[in-house]
Design an enzyme around this catalytic site. Structure first.
Site: not given
Length: 298
Positions: A76-78, A106
């Site tokens: 989803s994200e880095t 998050h």
């Protein structure tokens, strides 16, 4: 018969930096090994919550490199961190596989978890991001991490875009919007769980995403539920979205008449968010579980 080809190891020059980055120079070419941590956020159970990769850096790499790393990670994200002595804070940037994200809860929680784990004596961390300014994270004795976000209240929509009306089945009872997403309010938890999004229509609403939300069922351990769709910026459904609770928590605080609330994100992986609303801020707290520690080469 293979020809006799002798491959000789080339001498390597290495340098390890304070953040754990290792620069390697084979044959005169510069490569860099970076530490990577993959953390499940807003859960105390591995394989639940939302995954984030956390990569500490000594200095910012090119935007194209940061985006390529996030695409390769395909989470989803880095999040990328660089310590700023000038700001007395960790500058933080977040990338989905598709684009840079203005605000991500998050992956901030996961970043704080990594930093607290590296220094058990640490109790408070300050992050800085262009879209939201300073965000603080504090670790409680039980390990739960509390982040303080600016309020990002959602307001009623004067005119509902057709793609939003047609992109959600069943239809919600109300529509709102803030700087991050359209908020579609439903009457019951079951309706939120049953929502079928038309992702192509919702994608046309970008750069804004879409969150659907409802009050919890009577007797539930949480106060409200949500699901988050972001086809324009990251993927189909985000497992747990801390940032949007800077809008959801104030909304449900007003509706339910309480300042402390528990949010449940009803995605396949699920997640739990502990929220407290003040006049100027929203505290969003949660647990984390480590999945991976490793290195990447760029």
């Amino acid at each position: 018969i293979l020809p006799d080809r002798r491959i000789r190891a080339q001498p390597l020059e290495t340098e390890t930096t304070m953040t754990g980055c290792t620069r390697i120079r084979p044959k005169g070419l510069l490569q860099m090994q970076l530490p990577i941590h993959v953390i499940d956020a807003f859960t105390s159970e591995r394989f639940k919550g939302n995954q984030a990769a956390v990569i500490p850096l000594d200095a910012w790499l090119a935007d194209s490199t940061l985006q390529a790393i996030a695409a390769e990670n395909n989470l989803s994200e880095t999040s990328f961190l660089v310590w700023s002595a000038e700001r007395a804070a960790f500058e933080i940037r977040w990338f989905s596989p598709l684009t840079e994200i203005a605000f991500c809860g998050h992956a901030t929680l996961a970043s704080a978890f990594v930093l607290f784990e590296a220094d058990p004596a640490l109790r408070s961390i300050t992050f800085w991001a262009a879209a939201v300014g300073k965000v603080t994270a504090t670790q409680e004795d039980g390990g739960r991490i509390v982040m303080t976000f600016p309020r990002r209240d959602a307001k009623p929509l004067d005119e509902v875009p057709a793609a939003l009306r047609e992109g959600l089945t069943p239809a919600p009872t109300a529509y709102l919007v803030n700087q991050q997403a359209y908020v579609a309010v439903y009457a019951t938890e079951d309706q939120v769980r049953a929502v079928k999004p038309d992702l192509e229509r919702l994608k046309s609403l970008g750069p804004l995403d879409v969150v659907v939300t409802a009050p919890a069922d009577a007797g539930a351990s949480h106060d409200f539920v949500s699901r988050y769709f972001w086809p324009a910026n990251g993927g189909e459904e985000d497992p747990v979205t801390g940032s949007i609770h800077a809008a959801l928590a104030p909304y449900w605080a007003g509706r339910l008449g309480k300042s402390r609330l528990v949010g449940h994100q009803a995605s396949r992986r699920t997640g739990t968010l502990f929220c407290e609303v003040t006049d100027a801020s929203v505290e969003v707290a949660g647990h984390c579980a480590r999945y991976l520690t490793g290195t990447i080469t760029v």
